[in-house]
Design an enzyme around this catalytic site. Structure first.
Site, PDB file in Angstrom:
ATOM      1  N   ALA A 227       7.638  -8.972  -2.349  1.00 15.78           N
ATOM      2  CA  ALA A 227       6.963  -7.703  -2.626  1.00 15.78           C
ATOM      3  C   ALA A 227       5.719  -7.510  -1.765  1.00 15.78           C
ATOM      4  O   ALA A 227       5.540  -6.467  -1.126  1.00 15.78           O
ATOM      5  CB  ALA A 227       6.596  -7.629  -4.111  1.00 15.78           C
TER       6      ALA A 227
ATOM      7  N   ASP B  61       7.353  -1.150  -3.496  1.00 11.10           N
ATOM      8  CA  ASP B  61       6.464  -1.693  -2.473  1.00 11.10           C
ATOM      9  C   ASP B  61       6.155  -0.627  -1.424  1.00 11.10           C
ATOM     10  O   ASP B  61       5.035  -0.548  -0.916  1.00 11.10           O
ATOM     11  CB  ASP B  61       7.100  -2.910  -1.815  1.00 11.10           C
ATOM     12  CG  ASP B  61       7.501  -3.974  -2.830  1.00 11.10           C
ATOM     13  OD1 ASP B  61       6.771  -4.130  -3.830  1.00 11.10           O
ATOM     14  OD2 ASP B  61       8.535  -4.633  -2.619  1.00 11.10           O
TER      15      ASP B  61
END
Length: 313
Positions: free
Chosen positions: A36, A261
């Site tokens: 992430a 993200d």
């Protein structure tokens, strides 16, 4: 405020299935890099911002591949260390045209899980004005949990702008109770919290975006932006009324992983550039939409020109 961004987390080798179906039956994969915080680092670098990454890697092919990708994307590696005893984590990701892909981790006892408070103590934050953290790193081990708290407190003390994405990974935690308590405590140190509606349901018992935002603002954040899927995102600050920022239409969903993200990348870089909060969140919804139309966790993250072209359509 200094304009560099630092990220801390666990980048992993990523094996993406070349065909649909259960991972048990897949025989061929494409190799990439996942994580992430790594995704946010890639997205931020593609938008031409100064960014660096802190982690521990194994002295192995996955670790070397990750450092190569970092360098190719002009992401700083001055805070990366290597372990000869522990391996770099990796993961398998299935391919699907409906819903979320199947994922399986090989990250227990990885090199990144040994990141500790001593490592945090050594790093110099003085050249950075922003730091982005997620709820994944503290889930890896007791060491990384302590290191995450140490880092977020250090960043707070030194005046960095702290953005925090819960990014829940229940399978990594010992219990849901520990996950909820830890995530919400970490969020109390952040300037900006970026939950999703489904995460709100787990963390505070509701998926109502207004209630989620109110909770995190009362918990200590200055800004809370709750991701509401295709609807867009609900924005609240301590000083004003909440409002919805509409999302972009997605022509075809290819891969949902990495959308959050991408959203974080857009919001954080927008704020770094001095955009208004609503403009920054609009950028976040744009990058999130671009990402779900692309295969892989970060391959679709746009350059500045690609983002401009998409938003001007």
């Amino acid at each position: 405020m200094k304009n560099g961004l630092i990220l801390v987390g666990e980048p992993m080798g990523l094996l993406i299935a070349q065909t649909e179906g259960s991972l048990n039956n897949v025989s061929s994969y494409d190799l990439a890099v996942a994580g992430a915080e790594f995704n946010v680092a890639i997205g931020t670098a593609r938008l031409e911002h100064k960014v660096t990454y802190m982690t521990k890697l194994g002295d192995d092919p996955f670790g070397k591949r990750i450092t190569t990708v970092l360098k190719d994307n002009k992401i700083g590696d001055e805070f990366i260390s290597f372990s000869k005893e522990r391996a770099t984590g990796f993961m398998l990701k299935g391919r699907t045209s409906v819903g979320d892909p199947e994922i399986f981790y090989f990250r227990k006892n990885s090199a990144a899980s040994t990141l500790n408070e001593d490592d945090v103590e050594k790093i110099d934050l003085s050249n950075y004005g922003y730091i982005h953290l997620t709820g994944i790193l503290p889930a890896l081990s007791e060491d990384t949990k302590k290191a995450t708290f140490s880092l977020i407190k250090k960043a707070k003390k030194q005046g960095l702008f702290i953005s925090f994405d819960p990014n829940l990974r229940p399978q990594l935690w010992k219990s849901q109770e520990e996950m909820i308590q830890t995530i919400n405590e970490l969020a109390s140190y952040a300037d900006l919290v970026l939950p999703g509606q489904a995460e709100g349901k787990i963390l505070i018992g509701t998926d109502d975006e207004k209630e989620i935002n109110d909770f995190y603002l009362q918990n200590g954040a200055s800004i809370c932006v709750t991701k509401c899927g295709s609807k867009g995102a609900y924005v609240s600050t301590k000083d004003g009324e909440g409002y919805m920022v509409e999302g972009y239409k997605v022509e075809k969903v290819v891969d949902t992983v990495g959308a959050g993200d991408g959203f974080a990348t857009g919001v954080v870089t927008g704020l770094m550039e001095g955009l208004t909060l609503s403009e920054a969140v609009k950028r976040g919804t744009a990058i999130g939409a671009i990402q779900v139309m692309s295969r892989g966790d970060n391959e679709g993250l746009p350059t500045r020109q690609e983002l401009k072209d998409f938003m001007n359509k």
